[in-house]
Design an enzyme around this catalytic site. Sequence first.
Site, short mmCIF file in Angstrom:
data_model
loop_
_atom_site.label_atom_id
_atom_site.label_comp_id
_atom_site.label_asym_id
_atom_site.label_seq_id
_atom_site.Cartn_x
_atom_site.Cartn_y
_atom_site.Cartn_z
N ARG A 180 0.82 -1.22 0.00
CA ARG A 180 0.00 0.00 0.00
C ARG A 180 0.85 1.27 0.00
O ARG A 180 0.57 2.22 -0.73
CB ARG A 180 -0.93 0.00 1.22
CG ARG A 180 -1.93 -1.13 1.23
CD ARG A 180 -2.82 -1.06 2.45
NE ARG A 180 -3.84 -2.11 2.44
CZ ARG A 180 -4.78 -2.24 3.37
NH1 ARG A 180 -4.82 -1.38 4.39
NH2 ARG A 180 -5.66 -3.22 3.28
N ASP A 253 -4.04 3.87 4.86
CA ASP A 253 -3.09 3.56 3.79
C ASP A 253 -3.75 2.89 2.58
O ASP A 253 -3.08 2.57 1.60
CB ASP A 253 -1.94 2.69 4.31
CG ASP A 253 -2.41 1.42 4.99
OD1 ASP A 253 -3.63 1.14 4.93
OD2 ASP A 253 -1.57 0.70 5.56
N ASP A 254 -5.07 2.64 2.64
CA ASP A 254 -5.78 2.15 1.46
C ASP A 254 -6.62 3.26 0.82
O ASP A 254 -7.53 2.97 0.04
CB ASP A 254 -6.67 0.95 1.81
CG ASP A 254 -7.72 1.27 2.86
OD1 ASP A 254 -7.65 2.37 3.45
OD2 ASP A 254 -8.62 0.44 3.08
N ASP A 345 -11.66 5.56 15.04
CA ASP A 345 -12.56 6.54 14.43
C ASP A 345 -13.84 6.73 15.23
O ASP A 345 -14.37 7.84 15.32
CB ASP A 345 -12.88 6.14 12.98
CG ASP A 345 -13.37 4.71 12.84
OD1 ASP A 345 -13.43 4.00 13.86
OD2 ASP A 345 -13.68 4.31 11.70
N HIS A 369 -13.79 1.94 1.61
CA HIS A 369 -14.03 0.66 0.96
C HIS A 369 -15.34 0.03 1.40
O HIS A 369 -15.75 -1.01 0.86
CB HIS A 369 -12.86 -0.30 1.26
CG HIS A 369 -12.77 -0.65 2.72
ND1 HIS A 369 -12.02 0.08 3.61
CD2 HIS A 369 -13.32 -1.66 3.44
CE1 HIS A 369 -12.11 -0.46 4.81
NE2 HIS A 369 -12.89 -1.52 4.74
#
Length: 435
Positions: A180, A253-254, A345, A369
Site C-alpha cells: 500500500r 493507507d488504502d 474513528d 471501501h
Amino acid sequence: MRCIRKKMTLLYTATYRYKRALQTMTAGVFLIYMTLVLYQNVYGYDGGDGGADPDRAIVGDNLQDLQSFGAMMLGGGGGAGGGGVPPGVPVDPAIDASVVISKRDNSAPYGRADYSENELVRADMNKLVTGPGEDPRRRTLDGHRIPPPPAVTGTPKPPTTELDDLLISVKTTKSYHDTRLEMIIKTWYQLAKEQTWFFTDTEDPHYQQLTNNHMVNTNCSQGHFRKALCCKMGKEFEFFLDSAKKWWCHFDDDNYVNVPRLVRMLDDYNPTQDWYLGKPSISSPLEIFLDSTKTSTEVNKKVTFWFATGGAGFCVSRALALKMMPIAASGKFVAIGDKIRFPDDVTMGFLIEHILKVPLTVIDAFHSHLEPMEFIRPETFHDQVSFSYARMRNEWNVVKVDGGFDLKTDPKRIYSLHCYLYPFFSICPKSIRRR
C-alpha cells in the site's frame, strides 16, 4: 389694590409672552442657520480662497459659533459664563473636518468601506461624498458621477486555505509498507510531499529515505485491533498539535487522496472555528452504553453520536483540536477508547460529538471501501476527495476507470485513477499522457 394687582398680572403675562416669542424666533433662526451650514458642508462652498478647503473652513471656523449659539438658544445663556452645551449633546473640539465618520467603518482613506450599503467616506479636498448609492446627488463638486457601492455579503469569507496549511497523516503498519505505501508514494503523495506524514509501528530506513524522513514510528503495537489503532490515532493528533498547521486530515493507507480537491474543500471552512469534516458509513447514529461501574456517574447511560469513518478520511480544524487537547492529548485518547471499547474513528466521534458537542459535518466526497466504488462515475472523479479499495468475496471493490493499466498490472486501480486525474506523471503510459 385690586387694580394694581390686575395691572401687574397683565404686565407679567405680556413679558412672559414676549420672552416665549423671542425664544421661538431664536430657535427658528438657529434651525435656518444650521440648515445652511449643513447644506454647504454637503454640497460644497464656492467662495473663499481657491487653495483652501471650503469644507474645513465652514466646519472649523463655525464650530465654536454653533456650540455657543446652540447653548444660548437651548440652555438660556452662552459666552464665557454661559451654561455651555446641554447634557447629552456630544462635542469633540478636535474634530477633523476632512474626515466624515461612516456608519460602520471610517478606517479606509479616500475610498468606500468594503461592507457598507450607505456610508459616508473620507473626503479628499472638494470631493465630499454622501448619500445612498443611487442618489442623484452622489457627485463630486466638478460634476463627476460617484459609482454605486459594491454588493454586501452578510458572512465574511473564511481565510484562504493553501496546501501548506494542511497536515495529512496516513496510518499504516509494517506489513503494508511494500504494498500500500509504495502505491501512495508513487501517486498522490507526490502532490503533497511536505504535508504528508506516515504513522507506522516500526523503523523502516528504506521508506524513511523515500519519504524524506516523513515516517513516524509511533512504537504502537502492530496489528489491526483497537488498542493499536487508538494508539496511532493519538500520536497523529499530538503530532498535529505540535505543528503550526491549520487543518489535520487523517487517512488510511488504502486511501487515494485527491489533494487539490481536498484543499479546495477546506477553503470553504474557517480553521479558527470548530469543524469536524468527514462521512459516516452507517445510516443512523451509533448508540453505545457506557461502563456501569460503581464510581461512574453515567451508569448504564446510553449515548448517541455520529462518527466519520476513518477509512474514508476526515479533517479537524485547529480550533477544534485545541478544544480536544485537554481531554485527548498525552495518551488520554487511548484511555477514552478503552472506556467505550471502540476503535479509533469511533473514539474520535465520541470525543467530538458527545463530549465536546461539535456535530459532524458530512462531506459526501470522502469514500471508504465500505461503499461500492464502482458507483462513482468517472466524470465526477475530479470532484471527489478520497477513494479506497478492498477485496471482498474474491472480488475487488474498486473504481471503474480507464487509466492505461490493465487489471493484472493494477488490480486496485490506484495507478489508473491517478493517471486519469493527472496524466502528466511519468508513471502514466504515453497513450494517457497524449490525451
